[in-house]
Design an enzyme around this catalytic site. Structure first.
Site, PDB file in Angstrom:
ATOM      1  N   LYS A 116       0.939   2.523  12.810  1.00 49.15           N
ATOM      2  CA  LYS A 116       1.248   3.083  11.472  1.00 49.15           C
ATOM      3  C   LYS A 116       1.761   4.357  11.440  1.00 49.15           C
ATOM      4  CE  LYS A 116      -1.386   0.090  11.046  1.00 49.15           C
ATOM      5  NZ  LYS A 116      -1.180  -1.325   9.876  1.00 49.15           N
ATOM      6  N   GLU A 200      -3.444  13.152   9.168  1.00 48.22           N
ATOM      7  CA  GLU A 200      -2.956  13.635   7.227  1.00 48.22           C
ATOM      8  C   GLU A 200      -4.030  14.351   6.730  1.00 48.22           C
ATOM      9  OE1 GLU A 200      -3.609   8.365   5.815  1.00 48.22           O
ATOM     10  OE2 GLU A 200      -1.034   8.983   6.848  1.00 48.22           O
ATOM     11  N   ARG A 292       1.065  -9.962   6.186  1.00 46.09           N
ATOM     12  CA  ARG A 292       0.025 -11.203   5.581  1.00 46.09           C
ATOM     13  C   ARG A 292      -0.105 -12.053   3.991  1.00 46.09           C
ATOM     14  NH1 ARG A 292      -4.310  -7.477   6.974  1.00 46.09           N
ATOM     15  NH2 ARG A 292      -5.335  -7.468   5.318  1.00 46.09           N
TER      16      ARG A 292
END
Ligand code: MV4
Length: 495
Positions: A116, A200, A292
């Site tokens: 990430k 974050e 995906r």
């Protein structure tokens, strides 16, 4: 074009892929576990092979067995569906090395987006806005404190190797930082075998909006509009829709351009989804990329008229995208409601048993993707999704009326389902008006049908195991299998 595709999955998504194969005159090969011996996907495929005991770790997650079987039966491609191996870079790499085509992105794209922090760096470099915060793991608690003070509380700690909300920690004030930092690292290590965490800024009451993108192996990219996925509970989506009623043409223009930039940044091909958080001002921030085909792809198919699985197969075979951006236009509106075998009145505990009755709705604008039929056993081994009900209408109101009508037609007996909750959501005034964010379920269904927020995943899982023990009088070794399989069970629920 491929002659034979092995489908490394089960349930509704395996059936979905078999259907695409049939329409393309490609032979389909199913794999099945002990629990799935008589499942529809096992019956409908052209060929089906037993690959092991019921726990996923002994069947659907047996990498060597699946790749060896694909070679043995002469499959020229493997479709992973979602969950299981779909975002497993090591598996994809093995498939690539074996000479079989993986129907999905390259292992390197999956690897890049799996971290990430690396993904955040890549987005920043390519002018895709990210949530303010760090783009590398935080090296010490002291460094973390300095950064969090600067960003301003509340902040979120997230696992660099994580995703899907697992191991996330909200820190509301400075004095919580040290203990939360340590526990975030412990959880990251436990879930992802990597204790790196990053920080974050916490975005309050956002919406979850994701953009469907598609790339081919020739560098062509398109977006297929956005999906609104804010209606979820504990990171499990419940109702999705396309398009989002909150996104206007100007915002759509911006967010879809950002999504295409994100896909280009990692040399992506095949179907992918870029997740964003969107605030009240329609400012949006990259969250993560799902490399995906997603569970909720039918709503995109309904408003675009495309068949995403056939297109996945087409571009995996090396063909150019069969359409370009100018060919695409939003037609009407679509909702997907996920029918889960769980009890909304009993902390959403998974419900197991035999489907004594299973009547699915039909009629104008209705599509049902189900991996079960009457008599099927719903077990604790796999995720609790029984069926996806998708409704299409010329506008949001008509789609919603059809969704409600179809929910009324559903008749399921033998297991408890969340259909009553789905109906309540459809009748909720704020939902009807499109006034909601990611906290909708928590706010509108607190108490009553809402499971306790204080219940930890561990307690929930323990309760499931005890419930199943009492019901089934399982042997010790069966219970052991259920427990050891819960890692995977948990991951699937976060799909
Ligand atoms: C966030 C957030 C608020 N601010 N990040 C949850 C799943 C994972 N993909 C990221 N998640 C969130 N990240 C910042 N900086 C809120 C969530 C979040 C959420 C996001 C999408 C859909 C549902 C959610 C439910 C709770 C929290």
């Amino acid at each position: 074009m491929f002659k034979k595709i092995l489908i490394a999955n089960r349930g509704e998504i395996a059936l979905r892929i078999i259907r695409a194969c049939k329409e393309m005159s490609i032979k389909s090969v199913a794999v099945y576990s002990e629990a799935d011996k008589t499942s529809p996907h096992t019956k409908y495929a052209d060929e089906a092979y037993y690959i092991g005991e019921s726990p996923s770790s002994e069947s659907y997650l047996n990498q060597n067995k699946i790749i060896a079987l694909a070679k043995q039966v002469g499959a020229d491609a493997i479709h992973p569906g979602y969950g299981f191996f779909s975002e497993n870079a090591a598996f994809i790499k093995e498939v690539e090395l074996s000479g079989i085509t993986f129907i999905g992105p390259s292992s390197s794209s999956v690897m890049m987006m799996g971290s990430k922090t690396a993904a955040r760096q890549l987005m920043q470099k390519n002018n895709v806005s990210i949530v303010p915060g760090t783009t590398s793991p935080v090296s010490s608690v002291e460094e973390g404190l300095v950064i969090a003070d600067k960003i301003g509380y509340p902040v979120l700690l997230k696992a660099a190797a994580g995703g899907g909300g697992k191991g996330m920690k909200l820190i509301s004030s400075r004095n919580e930082f040290v203990s939360s930092f340590e526990s975030a690292k412990r959880e990251a290590l436990k879930f992802f075998a990597d204790d790196s965490v990053y920080i974050e800024k916490y975005i309050e009451d956002p919406r979850h909006i994701e953009v469907q993108i598609f790339g081919d192996k020739h560098g062509n990219y398109v977006h297929i509009f956005e999906r609104e996925c804010s209606i979820q509970r504990r990171h499990q989506k419940i109702i999705e829709e396309a398009p989002s009623s909150f996104v206007n043409d100007k915002t759509r223009e911006k967010i879809t351009r950002a999504a295409i930039n994100a896909a280009k940044a990692c040399g992506y091909y095949n179907a992918g989804t870029i997740e964003f958080l969107m605030d009240r001002n329609s400012d949006f921030y990259f969250l993560e990329m799902n490399t995906r085909l997603q569970v909720e792809h039918p709503v995109t198919e309904m408003i675009s008229g495309l068949d995403l699985v056939k297109e996945q197969i087409n571009v995996a075979a090396g063909n150019k995208l069969s359409f370009n951006q100018d060919d695409l236009k939003i037609n009407g509106h679509s909702f997907e409601a996920r029918i889960y075998a769980e009890d909304p009145e009993n902390s959403f505990l998974p419900s197991t048993g035999k489907l004594l009755e299973f009547q699915i709705p039909s009629g104008p604008g209705i599509r049902v993707d189900a991996g079960f039929s009457r008599g099927s056993l719903i077990s604790l081994y796999y995720d609790p999704l029984i069926a996806k009900l998708t409704a299409w209408g010329k506008n949001r109101d008509e789609a919603l009326e059809r969704l409600k009508r179809a929910l009324d037609e559903f008749q399921i007996a033998g297991v408890t389902t969340n259909i009553s909750l789905l109906k309540e959501i459809c009748n909720n005034e704020n939902f009807r008006k499109g006034k909601f964010d990611i906290n909708f379920i928590g706010k509108e269904f607190a108490g009553g049908s809402q499971g306790s927020n204080t219940t930890s995943d561990e307690i929930e899982i323990a309760a499931v195991i005890i419930t199943s023990l009492l019901k089934s009088r399982s042997t010790a070794s069966e219970v052991k299998n259920i427990i050891s399989d819960n890692n995977n069970w948990g991951r699937l629920r976060y799909e």
